[in-house]
Design a protein around this motif. Structure first.
Motif, PDB file in Angstrom:
ATOM      1  N   MET A  38       0.831  -1.198   0.000  1.00 35.04           N
ATOM      2  CA  MET A  38       0.000   0.000   0.000  1.00 35.04           C
ATOM      3  C   MET A  38       0.872   1.257   0.000  1.00 35.04           C
ATOM      4  SD  MET A  38      -3.052  -1.197   2.620  1.00 35.04           S
ATOM      5  CE  MET A  38      -3.352   0.463   3.122  1.00 35.04           C
ATOM      6  N   ARG A  39       1.923   1.270   0.806  1.00 37.78           N
ATOM      7  CA  ARG A  39       2.808   2.431   0.886  1.00 37.78           C
ATOM      8  C   ARG A  39       3.529   2.661  -0.448  1.00 37.78           C
ATOM      9  NH1 ARG A  39       5.634   0.788   4.747  1.00 37.78           N
ATOM     10  NH2 ARG A  39       7.481   0.161   3.583  1.00 37.78           N
ATOM     11  N   HIS A  40       4.098   1.588  -1.018  1.00 41.53           N
ATOM     12  CA  HIS A  40       4.799   1.706  -2.299  1.00 41.53           C
ATOM     13  C   HIS A  40       3.863   2.185  -3.400  1.00 41.53           C
ATOM     14  CE1 HIS A  40       8.895   0.134  -1.797  1.00 41.53           C
ATOM     15  NE2 HIS A  40       8.385  -0.579  -0.809  1.00 41.53           N
ATOM     16  N   PHE A  41       2.684   1.616  -3.466  1.00 43.74           N
ATOM     17  CA  PHE A  41       1.732   1.971  -4.512  1.00 43.74           C
ATOM     18  C   PHE A  41       1.361   3.450  -4.399  1.00 43.74           C
ATOM     19  CE2 PHE A  41      -1.830   1.780  -7.328  1.00 43.74           C
ATOM     20  CZ  PHE A  41      -1.608   0.671  -8.126  1.00 43.74           C
ATOM     21  N   GLN A  42       0.997   3.875  -3.191  1.00 45.67           N
ATOM     22  CA  GLN A  42       0.606   5.263  -2.954  1.00 45.67           C
ATOM     23  C   GLN A  42       1.760   6.214  -3.280  1.00 45.67           C
ATOM     24  OE1 GLN A  42      -2.593   6.270  -1.751  1.00 45.67           O
ATOM     25  NE2 GLN A  42      -1.907   8.322  -2.228  1.00 45.67           N
ATOM     26  N   ASP A  43       2.965   5.855  -2.859  1.00 43.95           N
ATOM     27  CA  ASP A  43       4.136   6.708  -3.112  1.00 43.95           C
ATOM     28  C   ASP A  43       4.422   6.848  -4.600  1.00 43.95           C
ATOM     29  OD1 ASP A  43       4.458   6.993  -0.385  1.00 43.95           O
ATOM     30  OD2 ASP A  43       6.207   5.673  -0.252  1.00 43.95           O
ATOM     31  N   ARG A  44       4.296   5.761  -5.346  1.00 45.22           N
ATOM     32  CA  ARG A  44       4.654   5.772  -6.763  1.00 45.22           C
ATOM     33  C   ARG A  44       3.568   6.339  -7.656  1.00 45.22           C
ATOM     34  NH1 ARG A  44       8.039   4.025  -3.762  1.00 45.22           N
ATOM     35  NH2 ARG A  44       9.980   3.043  -4.346  1.00 45.22           N
ATOM     36  N   GLY A  46       0.423   7.820  -6.414  1.00 46.33           N
ATOM     37  CA  GLY A  46      -0.395   8.881  -5.847  1.00 46.33           C
ATOM     38  C   GLY A  46      -1.829   8.504  -5.544  1.00 46.33           C
ATOM     39  N   CYS A  47      -2.126   7.230  -5.616  1.00 41.82           N
ATOM     40  CA  CYS A  47      -3.455   6.739  -5.264  1.00 41.82           C
ATOM     41  C   CYS A  47      -3.320   5.319  -4.756  1.00 41.82           C
ATOM     42  CB  CYS A  47      -4.412   6.807  -6.452  1.00 41.82           C
ATOM     43  SG  CYS A  47      -3.989   5.685  -7.806  1.00 41.82           S
ATOM     44  N   SER A  48      -4.367   4.815  -4.154  1.00 45.17           N
ATOM     45  CA  SER A  48      -4.317   3.432  -3.682  1.00 45.17           C
ATOM     46  C   SER A  48      -4.572   2.476  -4.846  1.00 45.17           C
ATOM     47  CB  SER A  48      -5.363   3.199  -2.593  1.00 45.17           C
ATOM     48  OG  SER A  48      -6.656   3.101  -3.162  1.00 45.17           O
ATOM     49  N   ASP A  51      -8.263   2.239  -5.450  1.00 47.94           N
ATOM     50  CA  ASP A  51      -8.802   3.402  -6.180  1.00 47.94           C
ATOM     51  C   ASP A  51      -8.494   3.275  -7.670  1.00 47.94           C
ATOM     52  OD1 ASP A  51     -10.065   4.760  -4.130  1.00 47.94           O
ATOM     53  OD2 ASP A  51      -8.357   6.065  -3.710  1.00 47.94           O
TER      54      ASP A  51
END
Length: 110
Positions: A38-44, A46-48, A51
């Protein structure tokens, strides 16, 4: 950095958006814990991941609804929704109009 091998595995999300994906499934594809994924996806991006999956499904559904004779139920099923009411609710939230309104707008543009 985010290894290309892991990014390639996330492509599975796009290859089969109707699959009933869950975060542990996606994290497992990448060999990560749920929290790390979840952290990597959001960081790369900008969304979950969920989403992005929802946006992908609604985009595919919008294209399905452009086809003559395709019902809302069929479009919902095509993109992985078991519940038509849940599909209508999410479609309306993401697209700003109901599936029926979308269909009418597309018909008037053609």
């Amino acid at each position: 950095h985010y290894p290309a091998k892991q990014a390639a595995r996330v492509v599975a999300l796009f290859a089969d958006p109707a699959r009933p994906w869950k975060l542990p499934d996606l994290a497992g594809l990448c060999g990560m814990s749920r929290a790390t994924f979840m952290r990597h996806f959001q960081d790369r991006l900008g969304c979950s991941a969920l989403d992005l999956l929802t946006d992908l499904r609604m985009s595919l559904a919008a294209n399905e609804l452009k086809k003559p004779g395709i019902s809302t139920e069929a479009a919902a099923e095509t993109v992985g929704y078991q519940s038509v009411s849940a599909f209508r609710r999410v479609f309306t939230e993401r697209m700003g109009m109901t599936p029926g309104e979308w269909r009418q707008q597309v018909k008037h543009r053609a």
